[in-house]
Design a protein around this motif. Structure first.
Motif, PDB file in Angstrom:
ATOM      1  N   PRO A  39       0.784  -1.194   0.142  1.00 44.15           N
ATOM      2  CA  PRO A  39      -0.019   0.028   0.181  1.00 44.15           C
ATOM      3  C   PRO A  39       0.755   1.222   0.056  1.00 44.15           C
ATOM      4  O   PRO A  39       2.043   1.066   0.244  1.00 44.15           O
ATOM      5  CB  PRO A  39      -0.706  -0.220   1.273  1.00 44.15           C
ATOM      6  CG  PRO A  39       0.254  -0.852   2.147  1.00 44.15           C
ATOM      7  CD  PRO A  39       1.049  -1.567   1.361  1.00 44.15           C
ATOM      8  N   GLY A  40       0.317   2.406  -0.220  1.00 44.11           N
ATOM      9  CA  GLY A  40       0.930   3.732  -0.172  1.00 44.11           C
ATOM     10  C   GLY A  40       0.320   4.516   1.010  1.00 44.11           C
ATOM     11  O   GLY A  40       0.736   3.855   2.267  1.00 44.11           O
ATOM     12  N   GLY A  41      -0.545   5.257   1.255  1.00 41.29           N
ATOM     13  CA  GLY A  41      -0.979   6.039   2.423  1.00 41.29           C
ATOM     14  C   GLY A  41      -2.056   7.062   1.856  1.00 41.29           C
ATOM     15  O   GLY A  41      -2.353   7.129   0.810  1.00 41.29           O
ATOM     16  N   GLY A  42      -2.521   7.778   3.114  1.00 40.99           N
ATOM     17  CA  GLY A  42      -3.455   8.645   2.891  1.00 40.99           C
ATOM     18  C   GLY A  42      -2.959   9.947   2.596  1.00 40.99           C
ATOM     19  O   GLY A  42      -1.700  10.091   2.442  1.00 40.99           O
ATOM     20  N   PRO A  43      -3.640  10.926   2.286  1.00 44.25           N
ATOM     21  CA  PRO A  43      -3.142  12.507   1.900  1.00 44.25           C
ATOM     22  C   PRO A  43      -1.843  12.936   2.932  1.00 44.25           C
ATOM     23  O   PRO A  43      -1.314  13.669   2.150  1.00 44.25           O
ATOM     24  CB  PRO A  43      -4.418  13.250   1.956  1.00 44.25           C
ATOM     25  CG  PRO A  43      -5.412  12.385   1.810  1.00 44.25           C
ATOM     26  CD  PRO A  43      -5.086  11.156   2.519  1.00 44.25           C
ATOM     27  N   PHE A  44      -2.006  12.574   3.984  1.00 46.52           N
ATOM     28  CA  PHE A  44      -1.028  13.160   4.877  1.00 46.52           C
ATOM     29  C   PHE A  44      -0.574  12.013   5.796  1.00 46.52           C
ATOM     30  O   PHE A  44       0.099  12.617   6.768  1.00 46.52           O
ATOM     31  CB  PHE A  44      -1.458  14.433   5.775  1.00 46.52           C
ATOM     32  CG  PHE A  44      -2.773  14.249   6.112  1.00 46.52           C
ATOM     33  CD1 PHE A  44      -2.968  13.531   7.535  1.00 46.52           C
ATOM     34  CD2 PHE A  44      -4.142  14.507   5.654  1.00 46.52           C
ATOM     35  CE1 PHE A  44      -4.323  13.623   8.172  1.00 46.52           C
ATOM     36  CE2 PHE A  44      -5.253  14.461   6.248  1.00 46.52           C
ATOM     37  CZ  PHE A  44      -5.197  13.956   7.664  1.00 46.52           C
ATOM     38  N   ASP A  45      -0.413  10.906   5.517  1.00 42.65           N
ATOM     39  CA  ASP A  45       0.303   9.843   6.335  1.00 42.65           C
ATOM     40  C   ASP A  45       1.248   9.060   5.364  1.00 42.65           C
ATOM     41  O   ASP A  45       1.084   8.847   4.274  1.00 42.65           O
ATOM     42  CB  ASP A  45      -0.782   9.120   7.366  1.00 42.65           C
ATOM     43  CG  ASP A  45      -1.696   8.330   6.532  1.00 42.65           C
ATOM     44  OD1 ASP A  45      -1.546   8.185   5.153  1.00 42.65           O
ATOM     45  OD2 ASP A  45      -2.733   7.941   7.021  1.00 42.65           O
ATOM     46  N   HIS A  46       2.098   7.985   6.006  1.00 44.23           N
ATOM     47  CA  HIS A  46       2.747   7.312   5.557  1.00 44.23           C
ATOM     48  C   HIS A  46       3.677   7.613   4.198  1.00 44.23           C
ATOM     49  O   HIS A  46       3.702   7.386   3.426  1.00 44.23           O
ATOM     50  CB  HIS A  46       2.084   5.971   5.104  1.00 44.23           C
ATOM     51  CG  HIS A  46       1.339   5.213   5.971  1.00 44.23           C
ATOM     52  ND1 HIS A  46       1.874   4.590   7.167  1.00 44.23           N
ATOM     53  CD2 HIS A  46      -0.002   4.978   6.260  1.00 44.23           C
ATOM     54  CE1 HIS A  46       0.909   3.965   7.991  1.00 44.23           C
ATOM     55  NE2 HIS A  46      -0.037   4.494   7.683  1.00 44.23           N
ATOM     56  N   TYR A  47       4.336   8.824   4.653  1.00 46.39           N
ATOM     57  CA  TYR A  47       5.197   9.461   3.739  1.00 46.39           C
ATOM     58  C   TYR A  47       6.124   8.537   3.028  1.00 46.39           C
ATOM     59  O   TYR A  47       6.402   8.475   1.622  1.00 46.39           O
ATOM     60  CB  TYR A  47       5.926  10.453   4.341  1.00 46.39           C
ATOM     61  CG  TYR A  47       6.802  11.506   3.230  1.00 46.39           C
ATOM     62  CD1 TYR A  47       6.204  12.418   2.613  1.00 46.39           C
ATOM     63  CD2 TYR A  47       8.142  11.371   3.093  1.00 46.39           C
ATOM     64  CE1 TYR A  47       6.885  13.240   1.486  1.00 46.39           C
ATOM     65  CE2 TYR A  47       8.918  12.143   2.222  1.00 46.39           C
ATOM     66  CZ  TYR A  47       8.160  12.993   1.375  1.00 46.39           C
ATOM     67  OH  TYR A  47       9.140  13.737   0.632  1.00 46.39           O
ATOM     68  N   ASP A  48       7.024   7.726   3.908  1.00 52.90           N
ATOM     69  CA  ASP A  48       7.750   6.767   3.286  1.00 52.90           C
ATOM     70  C   ASP A  48       7.235   5.900   2.130  1.00 52.90           C
ATOM     71  O   ASP A  48       7.797   5.519   1.345  1.00 52.90           O
ATOM     72  CB  ASP A  48       8.333   6.062   4.468  1.00 52.90           C
ATOM     73  CG  ASP A  48       7.344   4.975   5.332  1.00 52.90           C
ATOM     74  OD1 ASP A  48       6.116   5.480   5.414  1.00 52.90           O
ATOM     75  OD2 ASP A  48       7.816   4.109   5.923  1.00 52.90           O
ATOM     76  N   ARG A  49       5.891   5.372   2.569  1.00 53.55           N
ATOM     77  CA  ARG A  49       5.200   4.553   1.540  1.00 53.55           C
ATOM     78  C   ARG A  49       4.766   5.226   0.341  1.00 53.55           C
ATOM     79  O   ARG A  49       4.692   4.677  -0.721  1.00 53.55           O
ATOM     80  CB  ARG A  49       3.875   3.859   2.269  1.00 53.55           C
ATOM     81  CG  ARG A  49       4.535   2.822   3.442  1.00 53.55           C
ATOM     82  CD  ARG A  49       3.407   2.018   3.727  1.00 53.55           C
ATOM     83  NE  ARG A  49       1.914   2.290   3.913  1.00 53.55           N
ATOM     84  CZ  ARG A  49       1.211   2.026   4.864  1.00 53.55           C
ATOM     85  NH1 ARG A  49       1.509   1.337   5.954  1.00 53.55           N
ATOM     86  NH2 ARG A  49      -0.166   2.397   4.609  1.00 53.55           N
ATOM     87  N   TRP A  50       4.393   6.476   0.486  1.00 53.50           N
ATOM     88  CA  TRP A  50       4.149   7.414  -0.667  1.00 53.50           C
ATOM     89  C   TRP A  50       5.280   7.400  -1.611  1.00 53.50           C
ATOM     90  O   TRP A  50       5.299   7.173  -2.912  1.00 53.50           O
ATOM     91  CB  TRP A  50       4.166   9.051  -0.392  1.00 53.50           C
ATOM     92  CG  TRP A  50       2.611   9.208   0.087  1.00 53.50           C
ATOM     93  CD1 TRP A  50       1.680   9.243   1.202  1.00 53.50           C
ATOM     94  CD2 TRP A  50       1.666   9.922  -0.856  1.00 53.50           C
ATOM     95  NE1 TRP A  50       0.561   9.648   0.917  1.00 53.50           N
ATOM     96  CE2 TRP A  50       0.342  10.239  -0.315  1.00 53.50           C
ATOM     97  CE3 TRP A  50       1.913  10.335  -2.405  1.00 53.50           C
ATOM     98  CZ2 TRP A  50      -0.725  10.678  -0.864  1.00 53.50           C
ATOM     99  CZ3 TRP A  50       0.677  10.901  -2.886  1.00 53.50           C
ATOM    100  CH2 TRP A  50      -0.553  11.031  -2.058  1.00 53.50           C
ATOM    101  N   GLN A  51       6.737   7.597  -0.869  1.00 59.29           N
ATOM    102  CA  GLN A  51       7.797   7.654  -1.751  1.00 59.29           C
ATOM    103  C   GLN A  51       7.883   6.302  -2.569  1.00 59.29           C
ATOM    104  O   GLN A  51       8.421   6.275  -3.846  1.00 59.29           O
ATOM    105  CB  GLN A  51       9.192   7.751  -0.919  1.00 59.29           C
ATOM    106  CG  GLN A  51       8.914   9.123  -0.326  1.00 59.29           C
ATOM    107  CD  GLN A  51       9.714  10.242  -1.196  1.00 59.29           C
ATOM    108  OE1 GLN A  51      10.135   9.982  -2.248  1.00 59.29           O
ATOM    109  NE2 GLN A  51       9.277  11.385  -0.813  1.00 59.29           N
TER     110      GLN A  51
END
Length: 283
Positions: free
Chosen positions: A103-115
């Protein structure tokens, strides 16, 4: 129904995310057509196991498969994949930018997974397109580029915003790519956006081994890819055993209506629009 003209015995297919799931299903099918195969993935041992599966699934067992460990989020590794493929095969008939993660993340959480999700799902496709497309055009032969998107990149359901963003980017990139290809003089390369429905893969199964009744097998996705690309379709939107193509179309049109009709964003999941959406599906 004839296949896409790029799918010819003796020609080569390069598939990222090829060690499992939809990528492996594509590799097996292309090998069954007599094509040479390059599969790329992160884990060398998984690639070796996939190569054995492809060989076992191919009548006669004389398929040529090369395996290339590759992190598609790194351009230099995708360029190395291109060099390996051209050194081994001389040309590339099919590029399937299929590697993905979640998974990634929501709009303002899990920044590392966003990357990571943006790096693999979006930059991986950008890197593949940049690394391979000029060479594939230069061949002067029939070829195709298949980018694996997602319905989550079209209707953008709440939950995993990072994943949605990555797949929305793949959609926009692939649309632009096809426009550029069809306006390039002498170009015989086509682009296609593959949009699976609910498909039973290691990434979607969450550790479960039994396929849910509502999900498709990866092989069914590839069946539709071959059928639709043979007809020249750009948008290859797969149903599954729970959701029909007609329902998908209505969901896509409703999502576009949020903008055209100035509704709240993601109105399909907003309580004020619950009844209106249900009525719309019935019409």
């Amino acid at each position: 129904m004839a296949n896409h003209p790029a799918l010819q015995a003796g020609r080569a297919a390069v598939i990222t995310g090829g060690a499992s799931g939809i990528g492996l299903a594509a590799a097996k099918r292309f090998a069954g057509l007599g094509m040479k195969i390059a599969i790329a993935d992160l884990d060398p041992s998984a690639l070796d196991a996939a190569a054995a599966v492809i060989d076992e699934a191919t009548p006669g067992g004389d398929v040529q498969v090369i395996t290339v460990p590759c992190d598609v989020s790194r351009m230099e590794e995708v360029q190395a994949l291109r060099e390996r493929a051209y050194d081994a095969f001389g040309d590339v008939a099919v590029l399937m930018n299929n590697a993905g993660t979640a998974p990634g993340g929501g709009p303002f959480d899990h920044y590392d997974r966003w990357q990571r999700v943006i790096g693999v799902n979006l930059w991986g496709v950008i890197n593949g397109v940049h690394a391979f497309t000029p060479a594939m055009i230069g061949q002067g032969t029939d070829a195709m580029i298949v980018n694996t998107g997602s319905k989550q990149g079209i209707t953008c359901p709440p939950g995993d915003t990072a994943y949605n963003v990555s797949k929305a980017g793949v959609k926009v990139l692939t649309e632009g790519l096809q426009h550029e290809l069809r306006n390039t003089e002498g170009c015989r390369v086509s682009a296609h956006l593959l949009v699976p429905g609910w498909t039973h893969t290691a990434m979607t199964a969450g550790g479960a081994t039994e396929k849910p009744d509502g999900a498709w097998w990866p092989d069914q996705v590839i069946d539709l890819l071959l059928e639709a690309s043979g007809k020249g379709d750009f948008y290859i939107i797969c149903p599954d055993n729970d959701v029909t193509r007609e329902v998908d179309a209505k969901r896509i049109v409703w999502a576009a209506g949020d903008i055209a009709e100035n509704r709240v964003p993601l109105s399909r999941w907003h309580p004020d629009y619950k009844e209106a959406f249900a009525d719309y599906l019935k019409r």
